[in-house]
Design an enzyme around this catalytic site. Sequence first.
Site, PDB file in Angstrom:
ATOM      1  CG  ASP A 214      51.880  76.658  70.458  1.00 36.25           C
ATOM      2  OD1 ASP A 214      52.410  77.138  71.476  1.00 36.25           O
ATOM      3  OD2 ASP A 214      52.543  76.205  69.510  1.00 36.25           O
ATOM      4  CG  HIS A 274      54.926  75.310  72.629  1.00 33.26           C
ATOM      5  ND1 HIS A 274      54.927  76.624  72.202  1.00 33.26           N
ATOM      6  CD2 HIS A 274      56.192  74.857  72.453  1.00 33.26           C
ATOM      7  CE1 HIS A 274      56.151  76.943  71.765  1.00 33.26           C
ATOM      8  NE2 HIS A 274      56.939  75.893  71.920  1.00 33.26           N
ATOM      9  CD  GLU A 338      60.510  76.936  70.934  1.00 36.70           C
ATOM     10  OE1 GLU A 338      61.291  77.646  70.287  1.00 36.70           O
ATOM     11  OE2 GLU A 338      59.287  77.145  70.966  1.00 36.70           O
TER      12      GLU A 338
HETATM   13  C1  TNX Z   1      59.957  77.727  67.260  1.00 38.82           C
HETATM   14  S1  TNX Z   1      59.729  75.212  65.577  1.00 38.82           S
HETATM   15  C2  TNX Z   1      58.837  76.987  67.548  1.00 38.82           C
HETATM   16  C3  TNX Z   1      57.500  77.562  67.348  1.00 38.82           C
HETATM   17  C4  TNX Z   1      57.584  78.996  66.932  1.00 38.82           C
HETATM   18  C5  TNX Z   1      58.676  79.164  65.908  1.00 38.82           C
HETATM   19  C6  TNX Z   1      58.783  80.552  65.352  1.00 38.82           C
HETATM   20  C7  TNX Z   1      59.223  74.745  66.897  1.00 38.82           C
HETATM   21  C8  TNX Z   1      59.152  73.317  67.021  1.00 38.82           C
HETATM   22  N1  TNX Z   1      58.893  75.650  67.849  1.00 38.82           N
HETATM   23  O1  TNX Z   1      56.722  77.418  68.515  1.00 38.82           O
HETATM   24  O2  TNX Z   1      56.344  79.372  66.414  1.00 38.82           O
HETATM   25  O3  TNX Z   1      59.903  78.834  66.493  1.00 38.82           O
HETATM   26  O4  TNX Z   1      59.661  80.591  64.262  1.00 38.82           O
END
Ligand code: TNX
Length: 651
Positions: A214, A274, A338
């Site tokens: 990450d 990430h 994301e």
């Molecule tokens: C979203 S869930 C993310 C994570 C974060 C999390 C915190 C997801 C696929 N991505 O990178 O840690 O929210 O709740």
Amino acid sequence: MGKTGWSLIAGFMCCLVLAAGGDKLMAQQSTGVTAALEIVPQPVKVVPGKGLFALKPSTVIAITDDTVELMSLGRYLSDQIRLLTEYTLEVRRTSGAAVAPGTIVLTTQGADRTLGDEGYSLKVSWESVIISAQKPAGVFYGIQTFRQMIMSGDDSWRFSRSIPAVEISDKPSYTWRGFQLDCSRHFMSLDFVKRYIDLLAYHKMNVFHWHLTDDQGWRIEIKRYPELTRAGAFYGDGDNRHGGYYTQDEAREIVAYAKSRYITVVPEIEMPGHATAAIAAYPELSCAGKPLKVESTWGIHPNLFCAGKESTFEFIENVLTELCDIFPSPYIHIGGDEAVKDQWKACPLCQKRMKELGLKNENELQGYFTTRIDTFVQTLNRNIVGWDEILEGGPSKTAVVQSWRGMEGAVEGAKKGHRVISSPAPFVYLDFPNTEDGTNDTGWLKVTTLEKVYSFEPTPAELTPAEAALILGGECPLWTERAPQPEVDHMVFPRLCALAEVVWTPPERRNWADFSRRMEVHYRRLDALGVDYFTPYTPVGSWDPKDIGNSFATLDRDITDALREPGHYRLALRHDTGANGVTIEWAAILENGREMARDTHEGVSGKRRAGHNYRFRVDTTRPGARYTLRVSLRGDGGTDTKGTLLLRHFK
Ligand code: TNX
């Protein structure tokens, strides 16, 4: 005399013994006997019988099949019993159908075929215990039920010598019963990961999704790219430096450990977003190619692997090739969530690629990225799993979709013919707080109670039976931005128990009131296993307007009563009333007036709470010493604030 006759006599004798042993023993025994059948997750069918099986040092574990696998299951059961009782039960092969009295039989012969690959039956009578299943995995789950039965009352809940007669037939509802541990935001030790594998097995979970990369850290050794773990595995400076990684040998050790507990380890390498840790190690992987640091703050960060350079794909393919050599899992998780596309928008190479391929926007470029990786992963005979964003790029049918932003991804994924894992944040995100107790940051994290997790239904009602068959199961992720290793249990348990029941037990056997009742027994088992499950923080003091000024000043509170043992402590400053809140500069713990631990970072606690938690490692405590909590605070916008200082000790 038939078996029933014997068990009646055994039951009668047992009552006599109990009566002779006095009230205390009677109370303990009856707790143990009734508690033994309070299993989590709830088995499909439980028919209590009469009488008790006596577990003794002379009890033998008998294996009827001449296979290495069943023999090692026998040894596993013997080891588990030894850990609880210090009895070392002999494991022996037997031939022939006759079951000798005083044996625990493990067998894959003559099993009930309707129970499938993971189902089992467990028959306990006064004279024997028989665990039978078609496949060793089923025997393993029968052993887990039996482990819970023997941890039911006597001897601090570690061990009951008398196991009530019962006939259990059981099998899981879903084939994917997963838990994700984020080892990037906070590194978790190898032993800790193994401990989690054991805790998953105890609850009949079978997938360990290992979030290995990450923005905040790359945690798996890749021989071809040593900088990933040399430069990419650590963030922060000085006392705040944090990190670590797993060598390939260590990761293989985890895979083997998990395999012996019928758990598949699904590794995750995040892309295209990430990706900060990877880019910190090899800046040329990003669009701009500029050096940057491994990220040390939480949130959605802008760094992406460049989709315009061929060298990016070469890198990822080499990484995945090494990864597949370590992890035999049929699934490789490639993240996909994301991915903020600003850097792709500004990148001439990404724009050129889009033009050449006739892609309309950057989401389509992510689709191209995912499809390329998907195709490559298939050449390694594996399938990809991706967070629900991968649907936007139209991946191949073999891609498994993990729905996290709700259940929309599960519905869309199944309707498009993908296999699906249901992980909707509002039901199963274990980084969300257990209760509204003011200890967590406000914002994205919403309270997710045990009851809410229990109410989760992995299969959306609107699917046709054929689509519903594509729902592999459910998974609860623990993201660890706010959970360093000592705090993980507190977030995961007891909510993992609820998820385990959701994915194992058929809907008609799930009942919240009944689960809550069984959990009363199960908490004692978790205690015996040393699980530091959720319990509330202790109020250790408060502040009010007279303590707060416009510039930083310290506030002292005596915490001698709350600080009795060494360990990890977490303080939360909860704003209770007032239009304004406080800004926190640092917090410290003092022993007899001498500072012994301090956490310095800015936090705010008002209508908005962020970073208002302070963590301390206390290595020793001395009887008779006086402990003080000192916090440096000032008003945030005004000084009308009132609040509470909450502290929790983590084992
Ligand atoms: C979203 S869930 C993310 C994570 C974060 C999390 C915190 C997801 C696929 N991505 O990178 O840690 O929210 O709740």
